[in-house]
Motif scaffolding. Structure first.
Motif, short mmCIF file in Angstrom:
data_model
loop_
_atom_site.label_atom_id
_atom_site.label_comp_id
_atom_site.label_asym_id
_atom_site.label_seq_id
_atom_site.Cartn_x
_atom_site.Cartn_y
_atom_site.Cartn_z
N UNK A 109 127.59 67.78 38.06
CA UNK A 109 126.68 68.39 39.18
C UNK A 109 125.41 67.76 39.50
N UNK A 110 125.05 67.86 40.79
CA UNK A 110 123.81 67.42 41.17
C UNK A 110 122.77 68.42 40.69
N UNK A 111 121.71 67.45 40.12
CA UNK A 111 120.72 68.64 39.66
C UNK A 111 119.77 69.32 40.86
N UNK A 112 119.45 68.72 41.90
CA UNK A 112 118.87 69.32 42.81
C UNK A 112 119.50 70.32 43.88
N UNK A 113 120.98 70.07 44.19
CA UNK A 113 121.65 70.72 45.17
C UNK A 113 122.62 71.77 44.34
N UNK A 114 122.90 71.61 43.21
CA UNK A 114 123.87 72.29 42.60
C UNK A 114 125.56 71.92 42.80
N UNK A 115 125.55 71.02 43.71
CA UNK A 115 126.91 70.60 44.27
C UNK A 115 127.48 69.64 43.29
N UNK A 116 128.82 69.74 43.24
CA UNK A 116 129.75 68.98 42.30
C UNK A 116 129.93 67.50 43.03
#
Length: 360
Positions: free
Chosen positions: A235-242
């Motif tokens: 996951x992306x740490x900033x956006x939370x997107x996979x």
């Protein structure tokens, strides 16, 4: 036949709203229409059904004066849901900037339908079935049996198959353009260790009724001999997107319940901009002076980083352009505006064409 008035002569000397007092005598519609058409060389005068009673006088006067005799033919005004057909309202849409122009793909003008890739046969099928089928249904039915299928991913999600193996990595898969019509031919799709699926085909947590990819769950990739199973994700740490999914092949697994589409990494795919369209208006019958307020600002969705299988599209494009250059399938009276003759079905997504180098 009843007696018809040829001229109107104002008696009250009231000024005409356009010519003022310049003229005292004005021809009526029944007198002027047929003669104007005759003098201008009109062959078919098309009008709506309220003029059906005028056909008798239209033909009689030209015949009596022994001038050119155009044919008057009446038609019912076509109504379409979630759009407007009035030229006055269409101009307001264009002038107000709510659409890109007269050929905006959300409109139903002739140029818009051609840019959308709607073939003449689909329009004829719609007219023949008018009252029993909607326009979009007629177009889909026509395209279903006439255009090839390609895999197109709108929102790509990277999937790394850790144990693809030397026997499968780089293998060229022989895939038909249509599972029902062998005459459409076949194309080659290269299997790579990293593939891209649509983000909607993966969830962090599985749930009842969800049949696509999730941690610990198996799905099939279309035309790949073995299913895959998700083992983890990043996951992306900033956006939370996979951003990435880890997976393995299940060589001894059961036949999966669900197959999802994918595109390969590298030269086997191409990043493109894709536009999807919903009805321009929120309601089925936009009308009145406030119809512009009914325009749906979200009727166009643009995917700037979509991906499509490259070799398949190039094959479709070459075949379509060769067909047009050979004079097959193109009306000389209505030349194509661009690449809208390149039509295909994006599996599980929609039907697409490629006007003005944009995949719409």
């Amino acid at each position: 036949m009843w007696d018809l008035a040829a001229y109107r002569i104002p008696q009250d000397r009231m000024p005409h709203f356009r010519t003022g007092h310049e003229w005292n005598i004005y021809p009526t519609y029944d007198f002027a229409h047929c003669l104007c058409d005759s003098l201008e060389g009109v062959t078919h005068s098309l009008c709506t059904t309220e003029f059906v009673l005028s056909r008798e006088s239209y033909e009689w006067l030209n015949r009596t004066l022994r001038v050119c005799e155009p044919m008057q033919r009446e038609y019912g005004r076509l109504s379409m849901t979630h759009t407007v057909m009035s030229k006055r309202k269409l101009r307001q849409l264009v002038d107000s900037g709510r659409v890109r122009g007269w050929d905006d793909l959300r409109l139903f003008t002739h140029n818009a339908l051609r840019r959308r890739g709607v073939p003449p046969g689909a329009i004829l099928a719609f007219i023949h079935d008018l009252g029993a089928a909607r326009f979009d249904q007629a177009v889909r039915s026509h395209l279903e049996t006439t255009v090839p299928r390609l895999m197109l991913v709108l929102t790509p999600l990277r999937v790394v198959i850790e144990d693809l193996g030397a026997d499968l990595e780089g293998r060229d898969l022989d895939v038909p353009f249509s599972p029902k019509d062998p005459s459409m031919g076949r194309r080659t799709l290269r299997l790579t260790k990293t593939v891209y699926i649509d983000q909607s085909d993966f969830r962090e947590e599985d749930s009842p009724g969800y049949f696509r990819l999730a941690p610990g769950k198996q799905v099939g990739l279309l035309n790949v001999p073995y299913p895959i199973q998700a083992t983890g994700f990043t996951k992306d740490r900033e956006t939370g997107g996979i951003t990435e999914v880890e997976a393995v092949l299940v060589r001894d697994g059961k036949k999966p319940k669900t197959y999802i589409h994918w595109v390969p990494e590298g030269e086997g795919s191409r990043t493109i901009e894709v536009r999807l369209y919903d009805p321009l208006f929120r309601t089925e019958s936009p009308g009145g002076d406030g119809f512009l307020d009914d325009v749906d600002p979200n009727s166009e969705t643009i995917y700037k980083s979509a991906m499509v299988e490259a070799d398949g599209f190039e094959a479709v494009k070459r075949r379509a352009l060769a067909k047009v250059e050979g004079g097959d399938g193109q009306d000389e009276e209505t030349p194509l505006l661009g690449l809208e003759c390149v039509r295909f079905q994006g599996m599980r997504v929609a039907y697409f064409t490629a006007p003005m180098n944009t995949w719409c």
